[in-house]
Scaffold this motif. Structure first.
Motif, short mmCIF file in Angstrom:
data_model
loop_
_atom_site.label_atom_id
_atom_site.label_comp_id
_atom_site.label_asym_id
_atom_site.label_seq_id
_atom_site.Cartn_x
_atom_site.Cartn_y
_atom_site.Cartn_z
N THR A 51 48.49 31.75 41.66
CA THR A 51 49.13 33.02 41.98
C THR A 51 48.08 34.11 41.77
OG1 THR A 51 51.31 32.26 41.26
CG2 THR A 51 50.97 34.64 41.40
N PHE A 52 47.94 34.97 42.78
CA PHE A 52 46.91 36.01 42.73
C PHE A 52 47.57 37.38 42.82
CE2 PHE A 52 43.74 38.51 45.43
CZ PHE A 52 43.00 38.92 44.34
N GLU A 53 47.29 38.23 41.82
CA GLU A 53 47.77 39.61 41.81
C GLU A 53 46.58 40.53 42.06
OE1 GLU A 53 50.08 40.49 38.25
OE2 GLU A 53 50.39 38.35 37.97
N PRO A 54 46.38 40.96 43.30
CA PRO A 54 45.17 41.73 43.63
C PRO A 54 45.06 43.05 42.90
CG PRO A 54 46.70 41.70 45.48
CD PRO A 54 47.22 40.71 44.50
N GLU A 55 46.21 43.71 42.63
CA GLU A 55 46.13 45.00 41.95
C GLU A 55 45.69 44.87 40.51
OE1 GLU A 55 50.57 43.88 41.66
OE2 GLU A 55 48.82 43.42 42.89
N ASN A 56 45.87 43.67 39.93
CA ASN A 56 45.45 43.42 38.55
C ASN A 56 44.21 42.53 38.46
OD1 ASN A 56 47.65 44.84 37.45
ND2 ASN A 56 48.99 43.08 37.74
N TYR A 57 43.67 42.13 39.63
CA TYR A 57 42.51 41.22 39.69
C TYR A 57 42.78 39.93 38.93
CZ TYR A 57 40.59 45.86 40.63
OH TYR A 57 40.38 47.13 41.12
N LEU A 58 44.02 39.48 38.92
CA LEU A 58 44.45 38.36 38.09
C LEU A 58 44.77 37.15 38.94
CD1 LEU A 58 45.06 37.61 35.13
CD2 LEU A 58 47.44 38.24 35.57
N LEU A 59 44.11 36.04 38.63
CA LEU A 59 44.34 34.77 39.30
C LEU A 59 44.92 33.81 38.26
CD1 LEU A 59 43.93 33.23 41.99
CD2 LEU A 59 41.69 32.53 41.13
N SER A 60 46.11 33.30 38.52
CA SER A 60 46.81 32.52 37.50
C SER A 60 47.06 31.10 37.96
CB SER A 60 48.17 33.16 37.17
OG SER A 60 48.01 34.48 36.72
N LEU A 61 46.92 30.18 37.01
CA LEU A 61 47.32 28.79 37.13
C LEU A 61 48.45 28.56 36.13
CD1 LEU A 61 43.80 27.15 37.35
CD2 LEU A 61 45.62 26.83 39.04
N PRO A 62 49.16 27.44 36.23
CA PRO A 62 50.24 27.20 35.27
C PRO A 62 49.79 27.23 33.82
CG PRO A 62 50.45 25.71 37.13
CD PRO A 62 49.14 26.42 37.30
N ASP A 63 48.51 26.87 33.57
CA ASP A 63 48.07 26.75 32.18
C ASP A 63 47.00 27.76 31.76
OD1 ASP A 63 46.17 25.68 33.84
OD2 ASP A 63 45.64 24.02 32.51
N LYS A 64 46.60 28.68 32.68
CA LYS A 64 45.59 29.66 32.29
C LYS A 64 45.57 30.83 33.28
CE LYS A 64 41.59 27.52 34.60
NZ LYS A 64 40.20 27.03 34.41
N GLU A 65 44.92 31.92 32.85
CA GLU A 65 44.74 33.09 33.69
C GLU A 65 43.25 33.43 33.78
OE1 GLU A 65 47.06 36.22 32.01
OE2 GLU A 65 48.93 35.54 32.94
N ILE A 66 42.82 33.86 34.96
CA ILE A 66 41.42 34.22 35.19
C ILE A 66 41.40 35.66 35.69
CG2 ILE A 66 39.33 33.69 36.49
CD1 ILE A 66 40.56 30.84 36.91
N THR A 67 40.66 36.52 35.00
CA THR A 67 40.49 37.90 35.45
C THR A 67 39.23 37.98 36.30
OG1 THR A 67 41.58 38.76 33.47
CG2 THR A 67 40.25 40.30 34.75
N LEU A 68 39.38 38.35 37.56
CA LEU A 68 38.26 38.45 38.48
C LEU A 68 37.61 39.83 38.38
CD1 LEU A 68 39.95 36.91 41.67
CD2 LEU A 68 38.61 35.71 39.93
N THR A 69 36.37 39.92 38.84
CA THR A 69 35.77 41.24 39.02
C THR A 69 36.37 41.87 40.27
OG1 THR A 69 33.96 40.48 40.44
CG2 THR A 69 33.61 40.37 38.04
N GLU A 70 36.16 43.16 40.43
CA GLU A 70 36.71 43.84 41.61
C GLU A 70 36.16 43.22 42.90
OE1 GLU A 70 37.31 48.27 43.58
OE2 GLU A 70 35.96 48.01 41.87
N ARG A 71 34.87 42.90 42.92
CA ARG A 71 34.27 42.33 44.13
C ARG A 71 34.84 40.94 44.41
NH1 ARG A 71 29.61 43.43 46.91
NH2 ARG A 71 30.18 45.58 46.52
N GLU A 72 35.01 40.13 43.37
CA GLU A 72 35.63 38.81 43.56
C GLU A 72 37.04 38.94 44.10
OE1 GLU A 72 33.29 36.47 39.92
OE2 GLU A 72 35.25 37.39 39.59
N ALA A 73 37.79 39.89 43.53
CA ALA A 73 39.18 40.09 43.97
C ALA A 73 39.23 40.57 45.42
CB ALA A 73 39.87 41.09 43.05
N ALA A 74 38.31 41.47 45.79
CA ALA A 74 38.27 41.97 47.17
C ALA A 74 37.97 40.84 48.14
CB ALA A 74 37.22 43.07 47.28
#
Length: 229
Positions: free
Chosen positions: A138-161
């Motif tokens: 699950t990806f929340e672009p406004e929060n740069y947050l990429l989530s899996l059932p067992d963890k969360e990954i915060t992307l940089t703005e460029r990665e999120a873009a």
């Protein structure tokens, strides 16, 4: 409308004066002449973007970017440096910088780069959907947050873009120049190398996900393949 706040770090007094004077016509600029002073200030105040020299006293630009990234994963960082070796540029991008301009740089180009990053951030906040769901992510672009059932990954703005660009065009061949001009504002050699760095980062994130992959299309570009999307 309030001006966006820029942290500008440069120890060359003359260059700092000229650059800050030009930037202040567009932004609220806070200047520091050492990496340590800049980081101390970054910890106390809120900024929208950082512009950093690399060869700084007390804490160099690479160290500064590393420490900034530990505290804020998505604030845009632009390096300004006399270092022209491509290895230095790649190192800066791997540390999480969003762009790298070589001295002597054009003040017009610097202002354009800053505006691209700031405008893109605003567009994310205003228009981004709440979430994308694909594979097990699950990806929340406004929060740069990429989530899996067992963890969360915060992307940089460029990665999120970049990820959002792929998700807006799933299972579609995207030309390199289209990606670069849309996200970087230019399709020159070093922007292309920067793109390759961020593609590599996303591939590492997706390497265990069998339903998601970013494919190379030789001499054309890339395609993000998402099964059953």
């Amino acid at each position: 409308m309030d001006k966006k706040k820029i942290l500008y770090v440069e120890d060359d007094e003359t260059l700092a004066f000229l650059t800050a004077d030009n930037l202040e016509q567009h932004f609220d600029v806070v200047h520091c002449n050492t990496g340590k002073k800049a980081f101390d200030l970054f910890c106390r105040e809120d900024f929208d973007l950082c512009v950093c020299d690399i060869m700084l006293p007390e804490m160099d630009g690479f160290e500064l970017a590393t420490e900034i990234r530990k505290r804020n994963a998505d604030i845009p960082i632009i390096f300004l440096s006399a270092k022209t070796m491509k290895e230095d540029r790649i190192k800066g991008l791997r540390l999480g910088a969003d762009d790298y301009l070589v001295k002597p740089y054009s003040i017009e180009e610097l202002i354009l780069k800053i505006e691209i990053f700031l405008n893109r951030s605003q567009k994310y906040n205003d228009k981004a959907p709440k979430a994308y769901t694909f594979g097990h992510f699950t990806f929340e672009p406004e929060n740069y947050l990429l989530s899996l059932p067992d963890k969360e990954i915060t992307l940089t703005e460029r990665e999120a873009a970049l990820l959002k660009f792929f998700l807006d065009n799933p299972n579609t061949v995207l030309k390199r120049e289209k990606i670069l001009t849309s996200l970087w504002g230019t399709d020159d050699y070093f922007s292309g190398r920067s793109l390759d760095v961020f593609i590599s980062r996303l591939r590492k994130i997706f390497k265990e996900e069998t339903h998601v992959r970013i494919e190379n299309i030789p001499r054309v570009g890339f395609k993000m393949v998402i099964d059953d999307y």
